[in-house]
Scaffold this active site. Sequence first.
Site, PDB file in Angstrom:
ATOM      1  NE  ARG A 146      43.956  38.081  35.466  1.00  0.00           N
ATOM      2  CZ  ARG A 146      43.451  38.891  36.217  1.00  0.00           C
ATOM      3  NH1 ARG A 146      42.983  40.246  35.610  1.00  0.00           N
ATOM      4  NH2 ARG A 146      42.649  38.841  37.885  1.00  0.00           N
ATOM      5  CE  LYS A 202      44.909  42.963  39.673  1.00  0.00           C
ATOM      6  NZ  LYS A 202      44.438  42.519  41.291  1.00  0.00           N
ATOM      7  NE  ARG A 226      35.026  39.249  41.285  1.00  0.00           N
ATOM      8  CZ  ARG A 226      36.546  40.385  41.154  1.00  0.00           C
ATOM      9  NH1 ARG A 226      36.188  41.295  40.797  1.00  0.00           N
ATOM     10  NH2 ARG A 226      37.479  38.780  40.437  1.00  0.00           N
ATOM     11  NE  ARG A 232      39.997  35.977  42.010  1.00  0.00           N
ATOM     12  CZ  ARG A 232      38.850  36.360  42.906  1.00  0.00           C
ATOM     13  NH1 ARG A 232      38.395  36.209  43.287  1.00  0.00           N
ATOM     14  NH2 ARG A 232      39.521  38.019  42.809  1.00  0.00           N
ATOM     15  NE  ARG A 273      36.414  42.066  45.686  1.00  0.00           N
ATOM     16  CZ  ARG A 273      37.467  41.883  45.014  1.00  0.00           C
ATOM     17  NH1 ARG A 273      38.171  42.905  44.542  1.00  0.00           N
ATOM     18  NH2 ARG A 273      37.001  40.424  44.628  1.00  0.00           N
TER      19      ARG A 273
HETATM   20  P1  AP5 Z   1      40.203  45.537  45.310  1.00  0.00           P
HETATM   21  O1  AP5 Z   1      41.161  47.039  45.143  1.00  0.00           O
HETATM   22  O2  AP5 Z   1      39.117  45.277  44.937  1.00  0.00           O
HETATM   23  O3  AP5 Z   1      41.291  45.029  44.535  1.00  0.00           O
HETATM   24  P2  AP5 Z   1      41.865  44.321  42.903  1.00  0.00           P
HETATM   25  O4  AP5 Z   1      43.709  43.834  42.961  1.00  0.00           O
HETATM   26  O5  AP5 Z   1      41.110  44.904  42.315  1.00  0.00           O
HETATM   27  O6  AP5 Z   1      41.217  42.771  43.400  1.00  0.00           O
HETATM   28  P3  AP5 Z   1      40.763  41.851  41.848  1.00  0.00           P
HETATM   29  O7  AP5 Z   1      39.729  40.934  43.218  1.00  0.00           O
HETATM   30  O8  AP5 Z   1      39.425  42.647  41.491  1.00  0.00           O
HETATM   31  O9  AP5 Z   1      41.404  41.245  41.058  1.00  0.00           O
HETATM   32  P4  AP5 Z   1      41.560  40.022  40.191  1.00  0.00           P
HETATM   33  O10 AP5 Z   1      42.548  40.643  39.566  1.00  0.00           O
HETATM   34  O11 AP5 Z   1      41.154  38.617  40.882  1.00  0.00           O
HETATM   35  O12 AP5 Z   1      40.303  40.330  40.093  1.00  0.00           O
HETATM   36  P5  AP5 Z   1      39.752  40.704  38.124  1.00  0.00           P
HETATM   37  O13 AP5 Z   1      38.418  41.313  38.183  1.00  0.00           O
HETATM   38  O14 AP5 Z   1      40.715  41.503  37.244  1.00  0.00           O
HETATM   39  O15 AP5 Z   1      40.552  45.212  46.759  1.00  0.00           O
HETATM   40  C1  AP5 Z   1      40.105  43.763  47.858  1.00  0.00           C
HETATM   41  C2  AP5 Z   1      39.570  44.454  48.863  1.00  0.00           C
HETATM   42  O16 AP5 Z   1      40.570  44.820  49.437  1.00  0.00           O
HETATM   43  C3  AP5 Z   1      38.373  46.116  48.563  1.00  0.00           C
HETATM   44  O17 AP5 Z   1      37.588  44.962  49.512  1.00  0.00           O
HETATM   45  C4  AP5 Z   1      38.726  46.683  49.507  1.00  0.00           C
HETATM   46  O18 AP5 Z   1      38.105  47.886  50.409  1.00  0.00           O
HETATM   47  C5  AP5 Z   1      40.133  46.417  49.960  1.00  0.00           C
HETATM   48  N1  AP5 Z   1      40.759  46.984  49.739  1.00  0.00           N
HETATM   49  C6  AP5 Z   1      42.210  47.512  49.170  1.00  0.00           C
HETATM   50  N2  AP5 Z   1      43.389  48.216  49.325  1.00  0.00           N
HETATM   51  C7  AP5 Z   1      43.494  48.414  50.598  1.00  0.00           C
HETATM   52  C8  AP5 Z   1      44.063  48.698  51.590  1.00  0.00           C
HETATM   53  N3  AP5 Z   1      45.119  49.138  51.250  1.00  0.00           N
HETATM   54  N4  AP5 Z   1      43.824  48.073  52.440  1.00  0.00           N
HETATM   55  C9  AP5 Z   1      43.040  47.458  53.332  1.00  0.00           C
HETATM   56  N5  AP5 Z   1      42.150  47.068  52.817  1.00  0.00           N
HETATM   57  C10 AP5 Z   1      42.076  47.695  51.002  1.00  0.00           C
HETATM   58  O19 AP5 Z   1      39.879  39.300  37.153  1.00  0.00           O
HETATM   59  C11 AP5 Z   1      38.614  38.040  37.499  1.00  0.00           C
HETATM   60  C12 AP5 Z   1      38.948  37.223  36.859  1.00  0.00           C
HETATM   61  O20 AP5 Z   1      38.693  37.219  34.946  1.00  0.00           O
HETATM   62  C13 AP5 Z   1      39.515  36.557  36.364  1.00  0.00           C
HETATM   63  O21 AP5 Z   1      39.897  35.778  37.443  1.00  0.00           O
HETATM   64  C14 AP5 Z   1      39.639  35.715  35.247  1.00  0.00           C
HETATM   65  O22 AP5 Z   1      39.130  34.279  34.938  1.00  0.00           O
HETATM   66  C15 AP5 Z   1      39.456  37.071  34.203  1.00  0.00           C
HETATM   67  N6  AP5 Z   1      40.216  37.701  33.985  1.00  0.00           N
HETATM   68  C16 AP5 Z   1      40.089  39.102  34.516  1.00  0.00           C
HETATM   69  N7  AP5 Z   1      41.268  40.006  33.027  1.00  0.00           N
HETATM   70  C17 AP5 Z   1      41.485  38.256  32.446  1.00  0.00           C
HETATM   71  C18 AP5 Z   1      42.799  38.851  31.291  1.00  0.00           C
HETATM   72  N8  AP5 Z   1      43.813  39.718  31.704  1.00  0.00           N
HETATM   73  N9  AP5 Z   1      43.087  37.444  31.150  1.00  0.00           N
HETATM   74  C19 AP5 Z   1      42.048  36.209  31.389  1.00  0.00           C
HETATM   75  N10 AP5 Z   1      41.425  35.983  32.023  1.00  0.00           N
HETATM   76  C20 AP5 Z   1      41.098  37.590  32.378  1.00  0.00           C
END
Ligand code: AP5
Length: 216
Positions: free
Chosen positions: A88, A14, A161, A172, A127
Amino acid sequence: MTNIILLGPPGAGKGTQAKRLVDGRGMVQLSTGDMLREAKTSGTEMGNRVAEVMAKGQLVTDEIVIGLIEEKITGHAGGGFIFDGFPRTLAQADALGALLSRTGQTLDAVIEMQVDDTALVARITGRFTCGSCGAVYHDQTKPTAKAGTCDVCGGTSMVRRADDNEDALKQRLMEYYKKTSPLIGYYYAKGKLASVDGLAEMDAVAAAIAKVLDKR
Ligand code: AP5
């Protein structure tokens, strides 16, 4: 202006695709994960609570994240938002709908990034990001051209992270399947859902997303 949600489990790509849309289309990325990581460093009681919850891989309360998004939407006219990691829960989805309609905006598409769980461990544990500009890299699939130096800004502080480990990832994923995946049906029923193959090469994923956006 087009407003979209990128929906998918941790590591679906994402953030990677949101950054491409910011660069390519001038859209505005609203990542609740990034906002919460920023709040974590504030040293306030709320920041400390958020840090604890995130490190365990659990969800932060709806009230906090809805408040963060409300601030961004109302403070920015025009839209063109990419909601990344929000909503979410069903309560967050309802709140987003109400916020958009109150500010005279619409939700144009929800793009579900479909991935295989087994690929996620490798994606998450490999990552790292640039501590200066936030560019996202991966040890195997997207290393920096020069080890330890950001390709985008030349920064040399790379960060990993606290929740990017196998134990937190399990939690997660559990949260995703219990609380977030029902949104796939929710947005399908609203006629907003489009699905793309998140396991494809990054360029191919970007092309599939562009195809969805160009149809809207
Ligand atoms: P990346 O693009 O970083 O993936 P992502 O989907 O953004 O993953 P996240 O881990 O950031 O998502 P998340 O939803 O767990 O975290 P968030 O910060 O929102 O890609 C991942 C890796 O793969 C990278 O190294 C990239 O280079 C590689 N890659 C990407 N695409 C590729 C491809 N096509 N092929 C090969 N490699 C590829 O949330 C973190 C925490 O915050 C949550 O656990 C929660 O505690 C809290 N939180 C956030 N939002 C909320 C909410 N709305 N409500 C409640 N809690 C929340």
